[in-house]
Design an enzyme around this catalytic site. Structure first.
Site, PDB file in Angstrom:
ATOM      1  N   THR A 294      -0.563   7.574  -1.402  1.00  0.00           N
ATOM      2  CA  THR A 294      -2.177   7.603  -1.823  1.00  0.00           C
ATOM      3  C   THR A 294      -3.013   6.416  -1.279  1.00  0.00           C
ATOM      4  OG1 THR A 294      -1.501   6.063  -3.539  1.00  0.00           O
ATOM      5  CG2 THR A 294      -0.673   8.436  -3.811  1.00  0.00           C
TER       6      THR A 294
ATOM      7  N   ASP B  97       2.610  -7.450  10.375  1.00  0.00           N
ATOM      8  CA  ASP B  97       2.757  -7.113  11.375  1.00  0.00           C
ATOM      9  C   ASP B  97       3.055  -8.208  12.443  1.00  0.00           C
ATOM     10  OD1 ASP B  97       4.909  -5.355  10.521  1.00  0.00           O
ATOM     11  OD2 ASP B  97       3.578  -3.524  10.969  1.00  0.00           O
TER      12      ASP B  97
ATOM     13  N   ASP C 160      -1.691  -4.186  11.802  1.00  0.00           N
ATOM     14  CA  ASP C 160      -1.315  -4.663  11.166  1.00  0.00           C
ATOM     15  C   ASP C 160      -1.256  -5.774  11.012  1.00  0.00           C
ATOM     16  OD1 ASP C 160       0.619  -5.490   9.437  1.00  0.00           O
ATOM     17  OD2 ASP C 160       0.891  -3.518   9.175  1.00  0.00           O
TER      18      ASP C 160
ATOM     19  N   ARG D  31       0.394  -0.787   0.150  1.00  0.00           N
ATOM     20  CA  ARG D  31      -0.308  -0.145   0.554  1.00  0.00           C
ATOM     21  C   ARG D  31       0.994   1.731   0.152  1.00  0.00           C
ATOM     22  NH1 ARG D  31      -4.940   0.685   4.678  1.00  0.00           N
ATOM     23  NH2 ARG D  31      -2.807   0.969   6.172  1.00  0.00           N
TER      24      ARG D  31
END
Length: 210
Positions: free
Chosen positions: A109, A204, A201, A105
């Site tokens: 943006t 992670d 996340d 990602r």
């Protein structure tokens, strides 16, 4: 065409998802829970696979017994967090082929940037299950489905642990023909595009990185 979204609310899925959300959960525990939940999701996702009947012989008699029709399922892993889900689903679909899509990602943006793509050959008779723990903005899912569609599979489903309303809307606008399976639809995205309340996340937490 309106998109079909299935929330898998089985008590075992919901219980394990709650444990997975807890911030103090260890990497090892998170990994184990993700695998277990993914295996449970796999049962629901494959519920409508077509069957054919074949003559077999049991120790006592001959019979016509059901088998999954045609070529094997293809699990498509959106790297990197989808890896844990693939491992869980392979426990009940050990003969499935596995495709890989590398997407990250863009922090500016929030759009999906592809860096790797590999699918099995001869996809036309295969049923594809794309997996990614989080459907947040939906940009990665939209991009992944777009790439998989170029191989003309028989069907495509998208499976995640958590979905945000924004991601579901994005997917419905771009790929209304793809059914979505999730363990929960959370409240919303924060200003950084993360699901709230979410679980952080997933990549992670799965790999012990930050």
């Amino acid at each position: 065409m309106s998109q079909k979204v299935t929330v898998i609310d089985h008590p075992m899925v919901q219980h394990k998802l709650t444990l997975l959300r807890q911030k103090d959960r260890s990497t090892n525990s998170f990994r184990t829970l993700l695998t277990e939940i993914s295996m449970l999701l796999g049962y629901e996702v494959t519920r409508d696979l077509p069957l054919v009947y074949q003559e077999i012989e049991t120790p006592l008699a001959k019979m016509r017994a059901p088998l999954i029709e045609g070529k094997k399922v293809v699990l498509v892993n959106i790297l990197r967090a989808g890896t844990g889900m693939v491992e869980g689903m392979l426990r009940i679909l050990p003969a499935a082929r596995v495709g890989q899509i590398g997407l990250y990602r863009d922090p500016e943006t929030l759009g999906a940037v592809e860096y790797y793509f590999k699918l099995p050959n001869e996809m036309s008779d295969r049923d594809v299950v794309i997996v990614d723990p989080m459907l947040a903005t939906g940009n990665s899912a939209v991009a992944a489905i777009e790439r998989v569609k170029t191989s003309s599979p028989r069907s495509i489903k998208f499976v995640c642990l958590l979905a945000a309303p924004e991601g579901l809307a994005n997917l419905a606008e771009n790929h209304p023909d793809v059914s979505v399976f999730t363990a929960a639809i959370d409240e919303r995205l924060d200003e950084h595009g993360y699901i709230l309340p979410g679980l952080g996340d997933a990549g992670d937490r799965l790999f012990g990185t930050k």
